[in-house]
Design an enzyme around this catalytic site. Structure first.
Site, PDB file in Angstrom:
ATOM      1  N   GLU A 564       0.852  -1.190   0.000  1.00  0.00           N
ATOM      2  CA  GLU A 564       0.000   0.000   0.000  1.00  0.00           C
ATOM      3  C   GLU A 564       0.887   1.239   0.000  1.00  0.00           C
ATOM      4  O   GLU A 564       1.479   1.578   1.010  1.00  0.00           O
ATOM      5  CB  GLU A 564      -0.898  -0.027   1.233  1.00  0.00           C
ATOM      6  CG  GLU A 564      -1.934   1.063   1.319  1.00  0.00           C
ATOM      7  CD  GLU A 564      -2.818   0.887   2.534  1.00  0.00           C
ATOM      8  OE1 GLU A 564      -3.131   1.899   3.168  1.00  0.00           O
ATOM      9  OE2 GLU A 564      -3.194  -0.272   2.862  1.00  0.00           O
ATOM     10  N   SER A 652      -7.671   8.958  -5.025  1.00  0.00           N
ATOM     11  CA  SER A 652      -6.348   8.360  -5.239  1.00  0.00           C
ATOM     12  C   SER A 652      -6.324   7.394  -6.407  1.00  0.00           C
ATOM     13  O   SER A 652      -5.275   6.854  -6.750  1.00  0.00           O
ATOM     14  CB  SER A 652      -5.894   7.619  -3.970  1.00  0.00           C
ATOM     15  OG  SER A 652      -5.728   8.486  -2.891  1.00  0.00           O
TER      16      SER A 652
END
Length: 889
Positions: A564, A652
Site C-alpha cells: 500500500e 487516489s
C-alpha cells in the site's frame, strides 16, 4: 477413451514414480484423452440462477417473514442489488456524505417453485455475500441467519420447501447498520464500518439455488453449512517438461438412507473443451449420514500453466458413481501454477512457474464500487474492470480489509491478476478477543471458499501487525484448509523496527510480550511493507530506507511485498495549471493534497521508480529483492479521503469512480510494461493561444525520446527523470499535432504517441458498453455509455466541461453518473462532461424491448443510440445454469 483398468494403472505408476520419465511414458495415453470435446455426464445435481425477481422494500416491514404476507406493492428488483446506489457519492466525503446513507433495515421476498423431480434432493441456497447481517425464512419457517458481512453462506432449506406446482416464499430481513452486534456474543464486527469498508447494503452479490442428490459432493460453504467442497491443486511440477500431478480432495456426503459404495473419478478439461487428464480415485464405503473425503490424483501432460499474462484456466469435473451409475457431477474452474516464496538477499522473492515475478498493481477496497450503481453489478463488469487493470500492465491487486467477492476473484483469475486476500479487519489488531475470534472464523470461511483460485497467492492475516501467537493461529488455519495450494499467510505490515513494541495491549492479547516481534518473523510466510506510510520511521521516503524496517531485516526468511503506497489524491477533471476551465486544482482549507492530474502522474512516476530501480540492489550496495508494488488505490472510491472540501470520493484512483482512466493510468501502463517499449504524452494539446508549458512524456524500454510539433523536432532527451519521465520545457502551443517518439540506442523508432488539437465543440457522441451476450432483461444487468463532446471532425474536446441532458425511453431504469468535484450529481438526467467525456448508466428491468438514449446540449448536434434488451427465460423464479436430469413438470 481410456478404460478403467488403464486409468488405474496410470494412477499407480504416477504415484509411484512421480517423475519426468513416468510422464513421458504416459504422455501418449493421457494425450489420447484430449481428442474430443468433453460433455459431462448427467447427474442429480442442478444449479439455478436465483437472482431475478425479488420483491423489495427499503424499511422494516413487521410480519414480512410470514408466508402469506402481502408484498404486491413492493418494488421488484434482481440481485446483485444494493439500496445505496441512489444515496452515495452525493456529498463531499466526510462532510456528512456517508451519514445520509440508508443503513437498514430492509426486506427482500422471493417467490419460486421447485421441480417435482427434485423431491428427495437436498436444496441449498448459496448467497455469495451481503452487507451486513440477515435472517431467513422459507414459507414462514426460520432457516438460518447471516452476520459477518463478508463471506459467502449456504442456507439449507430442504425441510421447509414444497415441490411441483406449490409455491415457496423466501423472506430475508437485512440490515447494513454499522452498530450491528453478533447475536451470540453481543460484540460488533470490527470491519462493519463505513470509512475503511464502504457501506453498500443489500443482497449485493449473486444468489444461487443448488439441487443436490442424496449422495453428493458438498459446497465450499463453511458459513451456514459447515462444508468444505472440492479442493484441487497441482504438485510434482516439471515446468520445462509441461507436466504435473493433479490432486483432488472432495468432501462427500451420503444422505441416501442406507450404505453405499461410492466410486470417485475426475476429468480435467481445458478452455477449448478438450480433455487433458482423467483420474480414478479410491472408492468410498459409506454408511448413511456419513461425510468423507474422496481423493484422486493423476498426471497432467503438455500442461498450459496459469500465470500473469497467460491465465490458462481448466474445468475440473469430479464425478460420483454408485453401482456404475453417475449420481453427482461437480465442476471447479481453476488454474495450475507452481509458486515459490523465497527469502534471501539477491534471490528472494515470489516465483511463478520457476520465474521471478515482479508483481505490480494496486491496493483497492474490496467493495470495488462504481459511482451511480454502487457495489452491486453483473459479472461482466467485474471482467471489464480487471481487464482494464491488465491493459495497464498490472498483474497484482491487494484487496483491502475484507475478502473480495467471488465475482472479483474469478475476474482476476480470468485476467491473470495475482491477489492478496484478507479475511476481515479494520486498521489494527483487535483488543477484544471476541473480535479476534470473529476474524479467525472469517479467515477459515474465506480460505475454503477461495482456495481453488489460481490468482490468490497471499492470505492476509491482518491489516497491521499481529502477535506471533495470533500469526501462528492464522498459519495453522492455512495449513489445515489450504496446505498444498501454493499460497502463504502474512500481514499487510509488521512492526517497523526490530524489537519495536507492537500496537496491541499486552493485557488483551495473550500472545503479546517480549520477543514476539522476532518470533512473528519466523512464523509469517511473507512480509508486507508500507514504505513511506509508516510514521514511526523518520524520513522513510525511499526503499533504500527499507534497511531500517523490521521486515527487511527478515528478508532471508520470506519474501517482501509492498502492499500500500502513494496515498496522494487528484481528480481527473483538472488537467494542469494551463487548461480551462479549471486552470489547476485549488484545494480547500481542510484538504491535504493540491495536485492536478499532470502533477499526480509525475508524483506516481517518481514513487514507482523508487521501487522499480531498487528491486534488485539498494543504494549502499547490499543486495535485496522484493516482488510487489501496490499503489493505493485503483479506482476512486467512497472511503476515507483527505480532500473533504472538494471531492465526493477519495480520488487516489488511477481511474475515476466510473473507470475512465486518468493520466496516471497511462503513466502506470507505460512503467509497468516490463518487456515492451511504450510511450505516452501526459495531458492534451488543445490549449489557449499563447500557452507555454513543459510537456512531459513517460516512456519505458527506450534509450531516448524525441518530441515533434507539427513535424518539427523540439529536441531529444536521453536522460529521463525518475527513470521514466522525459521533460520538454517551454513548449509554445500552436494548433496541430504533437508527437513523441521513443528510440533504441541505434536510433530505431520503437514507440509513438500523438495528440491533436481539437476544434470548437460541435457534437455529442454516445458509445454503449454491454455484456458480450448483450443487454439482458434480467432486472440486474447494466449498460453504460460514454458521452463525449467532439469537434466537427469527431475529435474529443479535452477541455469541455458543461452540462449534458439525457432522455431515456424503453424498459430500463436510469442511474445516471457522477461529477466527483461537486455534490448532488448522481442519478439525475443531466451530467457535466469532464475533460470532454463522462459516463452514464442504466439498469435492466425484467421486460425485453428496444431502449433509446438521447443526449443533448444547446448548440451541439445531439446523439442517440439504441439497445435491444434481450429476454431472459425465468421460470418459477429460476434460471437454469448447470443442467441436471431434474423433472421440471
Amino acid at each position: 477413451m481410456l478404460n478403467s483398468n488403464i486409468i488405474t494403472h496410470i494412477t499407480h505408476i504416477t504415484r509411484t514414480l512421480r517423475g519426468a520419465i513416468a510422464f513421458a511414458a504416459l504422455f501418449a495415453f493421457v494425450h489420447s484423452a484430449a481428442a474430443a470435446p468433453y460433455v459431462p455426464p448427467a447427474s442429480g445435481r442442478a444449479t439455478y440462477d436465483f437472482n431475478p425477481a425479488w420483491r423489495f422494500i427499503k424499511k422494516d416491514a413487521p410480519g414480512a417473514d410470514a408466508e402469506k404476507f402481502d408484498d404486491a406493492s413492493w418494488t421488484t428488483v434482481s440481485t446483485p442489488h444494493t439500496w445505496n446506489d441512489v444515496d452515495s457519492y452525493d456529498e463531499y466525503i466526510y462532510r456528512g456524505g456517508e451519514r445520509t446513507l440508508h443503513m437498514g433495515p430492509a426486506w427482500y421476498r422471493k417467490h419460486f417453485k421447485l421441480p417435482a423431480g427434485a423431491a428427495g434432493s437436498r436444496i441449498v441456497i448459496e448467497f455469495e455475500g451481503m452487507r451486513q447481517a440477515a435472517k431467513f425464512w422459507v414459507n414462514g419457517k426460520p432457516v438460518g441467519k447471516y452476520e459477518d458481512g463478508v463471506t459467502a453462506c449456504g442456507i439449507d432449506i430442504t425441510g421447509a420447501v414444497r415441490f411441483g406446482d406449490q409455491e415457496n416464499v423466501l423472506a430475508v430481513w437485512i440490515t447494513n447498520a454499522t452498530d450491528y452486534k453478533e447475536e451470540a456474543t453481543g460484540v460488533g464486527f470490527q470491519w462493519a464500518s463505513k470509512d475503511f469498508n464502504p457501506n453498500f447494503g443489500g443482497i449485493n452479490r449473486n444468489v444461487r439455488l443448488h439441487i443436490l442428490p442424496k449422495i453428493h459432493q458438498t459446497l465450499p460453504l463453511l458459513n451456514g453449512l459447515g462444508t468444505t467442497g472440492v479442493y484441487v491443486y497441482a504438485s510434482d511440477f516439471d515446468i520445462p517438461g509441461k507436466t504435473a500431478v493433479i490432486n483432488i480432495e472432495s468432501q462427500v456426503r451420503n444422505g441416501s438412507g442406507g450404505q453405499a459404495a461410492v466410486d470417485f473419478s475426475a476429468v480435467v478439461v481445458d478452455a477449448a473443451g478438450n480433455v487433458v487428464a482423467r483420474m480414478q480415485g479410491e472408492p468410498l464405503d459409506m454408511v448413511d449420514g456419513e461425510t468423507a473425503i474422496a481423493t484422486a490424483a493423476g498426471p497432467l501432460a503438455d500442461a498450459r500453466w496459469w500465470s500473469p499474462g497467460q491465465p490458462n484456466l481448466h474445468d475440473v469435473y469430479t464425478i460420483l458413481s454408485v453401482a456404475g451409475k453417475v449420481v453427482d457431477v461437480n465442476k471447479v474452474t481453476t488454474g495450475f501454477r507452481k509458486t515459490e516464496f523465497k527469502g534471501g538477499a539477491g534471490t528472494g522473492g515470489v516465483y511463478i512457474n520457476d520465474r521471478f515475478t515482479w508483481l505490480t498493481g494496486w491496493a483497492q477496497r474490496s467493495t470495488n464500487e462504481w459511482a451511480a450503481i454502487g457495489a452491486a453489478y453483473p459479472d461482466w463488469m467485474h471482467d471489464y474492470d480487471m481487464r482494464l487493470m491488465a491493459s495497464a500492465n498490472g498483474n497484482y491487486v491487494r484487496w483491502m480489509h475484507v475478502a473480495p467477492t467471488r465475482q472479483l476473484s474469478d475476474a482476476c483469475d480470468r485476467a491473470g491478476i495475482v491477489q492478496v486476500c484478507p479475511a476481515g479487519d479494520k486498521e489494527r489488531n483487535p483488543d477484544n478477543p471476541v473480535q479476534w475470534d470473529q476474524r479467525v472464523e472469517v479467515m477459515r470461511r474465506t480460505i475454503v471458499y477461495f482456495r481453488n483460485s489460481p490468482g490468490i497467492l497471499f492470505w492476509e492475516a491482518g491489516n497491521n501487525g499481529i502477535s506471533a501467537t495470533r500469526m501462528k493461529q492464522m498459519v495453522d488455519i492455512r495449513k489445515q484448509f489450504d496446505p498444498s495450494g501454493g499460497r502463504v499467510m502474512g500481514c499487510r505490515s509488521l512492526p517497523a523496527t526490530q524489537g519495536e513494541k507492537v500496537d496491541w495491549p499486552s493485557d488483551k492479547d495473550p500472545g503479546a510480550g517480549p520477543g514476539q516481534t522476532d518470533e512473528n518473523a519466523r512464523i509469517a510466510e511473507y512480509f508486507g511493507v508500507m514504505i513511506g506510510q509508516d510514521p514511526r520511521v523518520d524520513a522513510l521516503d525511499t526503499p533504500a530506507k527499507l534497511f531500517r524496517s523490521f521486515s527487511f531485516q527478515r528478508r532471508d526468511i520470506a519474501p517482501i511485498i509492498e502492499t500500500e503506497d502513494f496515498r496522494e489524491e487528484a481528480l481527473r477533471t483538472h488537467w494542469d495549471n494551463y487548461s480551462p476551465p479549471n486552470y489547476g486544482f485549488k484545494k480547500g482549507p481542510n484538504d491535504t493534497y493540491d495536485l492536478n492530474s499532470e502533477q499526480f502522474a509525475l508524483a506516481q512516476i517518481k514513487r514507482y521508480n523508487d521501487y522499480w530501480s531498487h528491486r534488485i540492489s539498494l543504494d549502499d550496495g547490499r543486495k535485496a529483492r522484493w516482488s510487489a508494488y501496490a499503489s493505493i488505490v485503483w479506482a476512486d472510491s467512497l472511503q476515507l479521503g483527505r480532500n473533504p472540501d472538494t471531492e465526493v470520493a477519495r480520488s487516489s484512483g488511477k481511474v475515476d469512480a466510473v473507470r475512465i482512466p486518468k493520466q496516471v493510468f497511462h503513466a502506470a501502463r507505460v512503467m509497468q510494461s516490463v518487456d515492451k517499449p511504450d510511450i505516452h504524452i501526459i495531458g492534451h494539446w488543445t490549449y489557449p493561444a499563447g500557452t507555454r508549458k513543459t510537456m512531459h512524456v513517460v516512456a519505458s524500454n527506450v534509450a531516448g525520446v524525441e518530441l515533434f510539433l507539427n513535424g518539427k523536432s523540439l529536441g531529444k532527451v536521453t536522460q529521463p527523470e525518475n527513470g521514466f519521465a522525459y521533460a520538454f520545457p517551454d513548449v509554445a502551443f500552436e494548433p496541430g499535432a504533437i508527437k513523441a517518439v521513443g528510440y533504441d540506442a541505434k536510433g530505431t523508432p520503437l514507440a509513438r504517441h500523438e495528440l491533436k488539437t481539437a476544434g470548437p465543440a460541435a457534437a455529442i457522441r454516445l458509445t454503449p458498453h454491454v455484456a458480450p451476450q448483450g443487454f439482458l432483461a434480467n432486472g440486474a444487468d447494466i449498460a453504460f455509455f460514454d458521452v463525449e463532446v467532439t469537434d466537427a471532425e469527431g475529435n474529443r474536446c479535452p477541455t469541455d466541461q458543461a452540462r449534458v441532458d439525457f432522455e431515456l425511453s424503453g424498459p430500463a431504469i436510469w442511474r445516471g453518473g457522477v461529477n466527483e468535484f461537486k455534490p448532488d450529481s448522481i442519478n439525475h438526467t443531466y451530467l457535466d462532461t469532464e475533460c470532454g467525456i463522462n459516463r452514464v448508466f442504466i439498469r435492466a428491468t425484467l421486460a425485453a424491448g428496444e431502449i433509446t438514449l438521447t443526449a443533448k446540449r444547446a448548440g451541439l448536434k445531439e446523439a442517440s443510440t439504441h439497445l435491444e434488451s434481450k429476454p431472459v427465460s425465468v421460470k418459477d423464479g429460476l434460471v437454469r445454469i448447470e443442467p441436471g436430469p431434474i423433472n421440471e413438470k
